[in-house]
Design a protein around this motif. Structure first.
Motif, mmCIF file in Angstrom:
data_model
loop_
_atom_site.group_PDB
_atom_site.id
_atom_site.type_symbol
_atom_site.label_atom_id
_atom_site.label_comp_id
_atom_site.label_asym_id
_atom_site.label_seq_id
_atom_site.Cartn_x
_atom_site.Cartn_y
_atom_site.Cartn_z
ATOM 1 N N LYS A 187 74.660 -67.897 91.988
ATOM 2 C CA LYS A 187 75.123 -66.603 91.484
ATOM 3 C C LYS A 187 75.991 -65.870 92.499
ATOM 4 C CE LYS A 187 71.513 -64.229 91.056
ATOM 5 N NZ LYS A 187 71.031 -62.955 91.590
ATOM 6 N N GLY A 189 68.832 -56.361 94.548
ATOM 7 C CA GLY A 189 67.740 -56.689 95.471
ATOM 8 C C GLY A 189 67.892 -55.995 96.827
ATOM 9 N N MET A 202 66.618 -52.475 96.511
ATOM 10 C CA MET A 202 65.148 -52.494 96.519
ATOM 11 C C MET A 202 64.632 -52.757 97.922
ATOM 12 S SD MET A 202 64.170 -54.642 93.049
ATOM 13 C CE MET A 202 62.448 -54.802 93.519
ATOM 14 N N ARG A 230 63.473 -60.001 102.296
ATOM 15 C CA ARG A 230 63.702 -59.726 100.870
ATOM 16 C C ARG A 230 62.932 -60.678 99.960
ATOM 17 N NH1 ARG A 230 68.941 -58.649 100.227
ATOM 18 N NH2 ARG A 230 69.265 -59.373 98.126
ATOM 19 N N MET A 288 59.412 -59.558 98.477
ATOM 20 C CA MET A 288 59.241 -58.508 97.466
ATOM 21 C C MET A 288 58.614 -58.997 96.171
ATOM 22 S SD MET A 288 62.441 -55.909 97.826
ATOM 23 C CE MET A 288 63.725 -57.089 97.460
ATOM 24 N N ARG A 289 58.973 -60.229 95.736
ATOM 25 C CA ARG A 289 58.440 -60.718 94.459
ATOM 26 C C ARG A 289 56.955 -61.075 94.518
ATOM 27 N NH1 ARG A 289 62.104 -64.647 96.202
ATOM 28 N NH2 ARG A 289 61.132 -66.602 96.817
ATOM 29 N N GLN A 311 62.125 -51.099 91.816
ATOM 30 C CA GLN A 311 63.158 -51.401 90.827
ATOM 31 C C GLN A 311 63.745 -50.100 90.263
ATOM 32 O OE1 GLN A 311 61.337 -52.891 87.212
ATOM 33 N NE2 GLN A 311 62.589 -54.727 87.332
ATOM 34 N N THR A 367 71.762 -59.345 89.977
ATOM 35 C CA THR A 367 70.322 -59.127 89.861
ATOM 36 C C THR A 367 69.647 -60.269 89.097
ATOM 37 O OG1 THR A 367 68.636 -57.491 89.279
ATOM 38 C CG2 THR A 367 70.565 -57.542 87.864
ATOM 39 N N HIS A 368 68.473 -60.025 88.539
ATOM 40 C CA HIS A 368 67.712 -61.088 87.865
ATOM 41 C C HIS A 368 67.277 -60.661 86.471
ATOM 42 C CE1 HIS A 368 67.367 -63.702 91.387
ATOM 43 N NE2 HIS A 368 67.442 -62.556 92.068
ATOM 44 N N GLY A 400 63.565 -58.089 84.757
ATOM 45 C CA GLY A 400 64.448 -57.481 85.749
ATOM 46 C C GLY A 400 65.003 -56.154 85.264
ATOM 47 N N ARG A 407 67.182 -69.057 102.830
ATOM 48 C CA ARG A 407 66.282 -68.260 102.010
ATOM 49 C C ARG A 407 64.919 -68.915 101.887
ATOM 50 N NH1 ARG A 407 68.808 -64.520 98.489
ATOM 51 N NH2 ARG A 407 66.680 -63.972 98.000
HETATM 52 P P1 AMP Z 1 68.281 -61.875 95.328
HETATM 53 O O1 AMP Z 1 68.871 -61.756 96.665
HETATM 54 O O2 AMP Z 1 69.236 -61.599 94.200
HETATM 55 O O3 AMP Z 1 67.551 -63.160 95.119
HETATM 56 O O4 AMP Z 1 67.185 -60.709 95.193
HETATM 57 C C1 AMP Z 1 66.168 -60.595 96.148
HETATM 58 C C2 AMP Z 1 64.898 -60.072 95.522
HETATM 59 O O5 AMP Z 1 65.137 -58.772 94.972
HETATM 60 C C3 AMP Z 1 64.353 -60.878 94.359
HETATM 61 O O6 AMP Z 1 63.619 -62.008 94.787
HETATM 62 C C4 AMP Z 1 63.457 -59.846 93.694
HETATM 63 O O7 AMP Z 1 62.243 -59.718 94.396
HETATM 64 C C5 AMP Z 1 64.237 -58.564 93.887
HETATM 65 N N1 AMP Z 1 65.022 -58.171 92.700
HETATM 66 C C6 AMP Z 1 66.355 -58.254 92.506
HETATM 67 N N2 AMP Z 1 66.707 -57.755 91.308
HETATM 68 C C7 AMP Z 1 65.547 -57.329 90.716
HETATM 69 C C8 AMP Z 1 65.234 -56.693 89.480
HETATM 70 N N3 AMP Z 1 66.172 -56.375 88.587
HETATM 71 N N4 AMP Z 1 63.947 -56.403 89.222
HETATM 72 C C9 AMP Z 1 62.975 -56.703 90.108
HETATM 73 N N5 AMP Z 1 63.189 -57.299 91.285
HETATM 74 C C10 AMP Z 1 64.475 -57.603 91.599
#
Ligand code: AMP
Ligand code: MG
Length: 190
Positions: free
Chosen positions: A16, A40, A43, A56, A59-60, A71, A89-90, A102, A136
């Motif tokens: 992505k 993310g 957050m 980061r 967080m999940r 969020q 985002t997700h 998400g 990661r």
């Molecule tokens: P990423 O770098 O995009 O993988 O995002 C890092 C972390 O941010 C993810 O593993 C989630 O814990 C959190 N995150 C990102 N977007 C969302 C969302 N819309 N809702 C909840 N958690 C999110």
């Protein structure tokens, strides 16, 4: 000026971030400026300041109510940003208590996307990309659970479209074909 809001999602390791970086560059070359925003990261800044996590990828694993509070703070901050934006985002986050949406209804109201993009790839290609990503802390999952996650994300995207009237675009990011994904996405966002 009312900008265009594009939400881009995809399971971890689908590529992505690469798709977004190259698409923004291509659109800028064509004179269509977009700003990219990582949900993310918003957050994480809050979570770190509160001493909840140091990385980061932690967080999940937080409690679901904690994740939902972070969020909400992120969506409220992002809602204030003007112009054309791509929000990285997700569609759903895999947590120990199940898939967390998400973009629950209150987050969607803040963001109100015009287009919702799902970046997808074959499960086995995603598995290999995760195994070779040293930067990661990716979850170790089999192909079947990656497939389930991608299926859940399509269902989530459909519900987001029903709530906002946004369109849903699938972008296939196959091995060695990143430029093709970028061309297809840029053609829609231009
Ligand atoms: P990423 O770098 O995009 O993988 O995002 C890092 C972390 O941010 C993810 O593993 C989630 O814990 C959190 N995150 C990102 N977007 C969302 C969302 N819309 N809702 C909840 N958690 C999110
Ligand atoms: Mg990313």
């Amino acid at each position: 000026m009312a900008g265009k809001k594009v939400i881009i999602t995809g399971v971890p390791g689908v590529g992505k971030t690469s798709v977004i970086t190259d698409t923004i560059q291509k659109l800028a070359d064509d004179g269509v400026p977009y700003q990219s925003i990582n949900f993310g990261t918003f957050m994480f800044e809050v979570a770190k300041a509160k001493g909840l996590v140091q990385d980061r990828d932690e967080m999940r694993k937080l409690g679901k109510d904690e994740q939902k509070a972070l969020q909400r703070e992120a969506s409220q901050q992002i809602a204030k940003i003007d112009g054309n934006v791509i929000i990285d985002t997700h569609a759903s986050v895999k947590t120990p208590s199940g898939f967390l949406p998400g973009l629950p209804e209150w987050v969607l109201r803040d963001l109100m996307p015009d287009v919702f993009v799902l970046v997808e790839a074959d499960d086995d290609q995603i598995l290999r990309r995760r195994m070779s990503d040293e930067s990661r802390l990716r979850d170790i999952e089999g192909s079947r659970s990656i497939r389930e996650h991608q299926e859940f994300n399509r269902a989530a995207a459909a519900s987001y479209a029903m709530l906002t009237g946004c369109t849903v675009l699938y972008i296939e990011n196959a091995d060695f074909l990143l430029t093709l994904s970028v061309e297809r996405l840029a053609a829609v966002l231009r």
